[in-house]
Motif scaffolding. Structure first.
Motif, PDB file in Angstrom:
ATOM      1  N   ARG A  27       0.835  -1.207   0.000  1.00  0.00           N
ATOM      2  CA  ARG A  27       0.000   0.000   0.000  1.00  0.00           C
ATOM      3  C   ARG A  27       0.868   1.255   0.000  1.00  0.00           C
ATOM      4  NH1 ARG A  27      -4.694   2.528   0.780  1.00  0.00           N
ATOM      5  NH2 ARG A  27      -4.914   4.133   2.383  1.00  0.00           N
ATOM      6  N   THR A  28       1.891   1.259   0.827  1.00  0.00           N
ATOM      7  CA  THR A  28       2.782   2.413   0.909  1.00  0.00           C
ATOM      8  C   THR A  28       3.476   2.650  -0.433  1.00  0.00           C
ATOM      9  OG1 THR A  28       3.153   1.981   3.253  1.00  0.00           O
ATOM     10  CG2 THR A  28       4.745   3.388   2.160  1.00  0.00           C
ATOM     11  N   ARG A  30       2.387   1.762  -3.426  1.00  0.00           N
ATOM     12  CA  ARG A  30       1.399   2.234  -4.397  1.00  0.00           C
ATOM     13  C   ARG A  30       1.076   3.705  -4.169  1.00  0.00           C
ATOM     14  NH1 ARG A  30      -3.720   2.622  -3.772  1.00  0.00           N
ATOM     15  NH2 ARG A  30      -3.873   1.087  -2.116  1.00  0.00           N
ATOM     16  N   LEU A  31       0.871   4.096  -2.907  1.00  0.00           N
ATOM     17  CA  LEU A  31       0.567   5.495  -2.601  1.00  0.00           C
ATOM     18  C   LEU A  31       1.744   6.406  -2.962  1.00  0.00           C
ATOM     19  CD1 LEU A  31      -1.291   5.113   0.808  1.00  0.00           C
ATOM     20  CD2 LEU A  31      -2.290   5.695  -1.407  1.00  0.00           C
ATOM     21  N   GLY A  32       2.967   5.936  -2.723  1.00  0.00           N
ATOM     22  CA  GLY A  32       4.149   6.721  -3.077  1.00  0.00           C
ATOM     23  C   GLY A  32       4.260   6.915  -4.576  1.00  0.00           C
ATOM     24  N   ASP A  33       3.997   5.848  -5.340  1.00  0.00           N
ATOM     25  CA  ASP A  33       4.029   5.959  -6.803  1.00  0.00           C
ATOM     26  C   ASP A  33       2.975   6.940  -7.306  1.00  0.00           C
ATOM     27  OD1 ASP A  33       6.106   4.154  -6.978  1.00  0.00           O
ATOM     28  OD2 ASP A  33       4.815   2.444  -7.517  1.00  0.00           O
ATOM     29  N   GLU A  34       1.769   6.864  -6.741  1.00  0.00           N
ATOM     30  CA  GLU A  34       0.701   7.784  -7.157  1.00  0.00           C
ATOM     31  C   GLU A  34       1.088   9.232  -6.859  1.00  0.00           C
ATOM     32  OE1 GLU A  34      -2.833   6.429  -5.182  1.00  0.00           O
ATOM     33  OE2 GLU A  34      -2.892   4.563  -6.337  1.00  0.00           O
ATOM     34  N   TYR A  35       1.669   9.468  -5.702  1.00  0.00           N
ATOM     35  CA  TYR A  35       2.107  10.808  -5.330  1.00  0.00           C
ATOM     36  C   TYR A  35       3.171  11.318  -6.307  1.00  0.00           C
ATOM     37  CZ  TYR A  35       4.514  14.529  -2.861  1.00  0.00           C
ATOM     38  OH  TYR A  35       5.108  15.713  -2.550  1.00  0.00           O
TER      39      TYR A  35
END
Length: 63
Positions: A27-28, A30-35
């Motif tokens: 999850r971390t 994926r969220l980092g990539d999206e950011y």
């Protein structure tokens, strides 16, 4: 203990065991990539951005 078992598997002393899935890490990541994609898009709109293609393998020759 898990660390030592992984070392033993790498050395061929025991059969390797599959790594456990770490839902928080996934999850971390994926969220980092999206950011990063959102920030890059803002930079593209407001600045001149030089982009370097990613390599498939992280070897000295590829880099």
């Amino acid at each position: 203990m898990h660390f030592l078992r992984r070392i033993d598997a790498k050395l061929g002393r025991i059969d390797s065991m599959p790594d456990a899935v770490d839902a928080m890490l996934e999850r971390t990541s994926r969220l980092g990539d999206e950011y990063e994609h959102r920030v890059l898009e803002r930079y593209r709109q407001g600045y001149s951005v030089m982009e370097i293609a990613r390599t498939e393998r992280m070897t000295r020759a590829a880099l």
